[in-house]
Design an enzyme around this catalytic site. Sequence first.
Site, PDB file in Angstrom:
ATOM      1  N   TYR A 165       0.830  -1.208   0.000  1.00 26.54           N
ATOM      2  CA  TYR A 165       0.000   0.000   0.000  1.00 26.54           C
ATOM      3  C   TYR A 165       0.865   1.258   0.000  1.00 26.54           C
ATOM      4  O   TYR A 165       0.587   2.222  -0.725  1.00 26.54           O
ATOM      5  CB  TYR A 165      -0.904  -0.031   1.228  1.00 26.54           C
ATOM      6  CG  TYR A 165      -1.947   1.057   1.288  1.00 26.54           C
ATOM      7  CD1 TYR A 165      -3.083   1.008   0.484  1.00 26.54           C
ATOM      8  CD2 TYR A 165      -1.808   2.120   2.177  1.00 26.54           C
ATOM      9  CE1 TYR A 165      -4.059   2.003   0.563  1.00 26.54           C
ATOM     10  CE2 TYR A 165      -2.765   3.115   2.262  1.00 26.54           C
ATOM     11  CZ  TYR A 165      -3.898   3.049   1.455  1.00 26.54           C
ATOM     12  OH  TYR A 165      -4.855   4.034   1.538  1.00 26.54           O
ATOM     13  N   LYS A 169       0.874   4.099  -2.878  1.00 30.09           N
ATOM     14  CA  LYS A 169       0.509   5.485  -2.600  1.00 30.09           C
ATOM     15  C   LYS A 169       1.666   6.445  -2.872  1.00 30.09           C
ATOM     16  O   LYS A 169       1.444   7.606  -3.253  1.00 30.09           O
ATOM     17  CB  LYS A 169       0.019   5.617  -1.156  1.00 30.09           C
ATOM     18  CG  LYS A 169      -1.341   4.957  -0.914  1.00 30.09           C
ATOM     19  CD  LYS A 169      -2.387   5.445  -1.912  1.00 30.09           C
ATOM     20  CE  LYS A 169      -3.790   5.018  -1.527  1.00 30.09           C
ATOM     21  NZ  LYS A 169      -4.798   5.488  -2.518  1.00 30.09           N
TER      22      LYS A 169
END
Length: 264
Positions: A165, A169
């Site tokens: 993640y 991001k």
Amino acid sequence: MTATTGSTSPVTRSDTPRVAVVTGGARGIGAATARRLAADGHAVAVLDLLEEQAAETAAGIVAAGGRAIGIGVDVADAAAVEAAVTRVTDDLGAPTIVVNNAGILRDNLLFKMSEDDWDAVLRVHLRGAFVVTRAVQSHMVAAGWGRVVNLSSTSALGNRGQANYSAAKAGMQGFTKTLAIELGKFGVTANAVAPGVIATDMIAATAERIGMTPEQFHAEAAKDVPVGRVGQPEDIAAAVSFFCSEEASFVSGQVLYVAGGPKA
């Protein structure tokens, strides 16, 4: 696919009404953003893998006097996205606002993380943002105006148990800055919003996974937030609204951390 349409809602600012595509728009930050952009006077296409919930979000916008359609689509499926954008153009008009919000979590420590969990997260976040933006780019260039807003996260700065993640991001930030460079001469801006802890279903699932209630998780998280609370989806929607506005025409390639306190 399910679609609903209605009358145009009144424009609350001086902006020209546009057509916006919001991915992951069925619930949470995406749904709040779709509602906010509709309140700003824009027609909104709510794209989400959860087709029924996307239709419900769109129906709520229509009930409030706006124009919206809900479309079920896998944002990483290029053919499906092209078909969805064609439908948006036919039903609402050519889209010139894109909010790349679709995302998933597959948290785990690196030595426990599977290749499938790594690939799934990067596929939805990065491939999805690429495919959707590419599909809408020609409409923005033709109009000589466009807004791309990508959802990053404070996890881009690193977060234990989120190697996939965090990488996705952080990648969204690099993608944003490159879009700003490439598309600026066509009147298109690209910016990113990086939320902190926001009260969403995704966070509730994280809380459950570690044996806490959402309320307990929020209370613990708030201890590290200078303003003393976790964020709400509407906090993020407000930042997205600004980046999509006429007033933000000289702001591009920026990352705004909306986290209740200072971040990099």
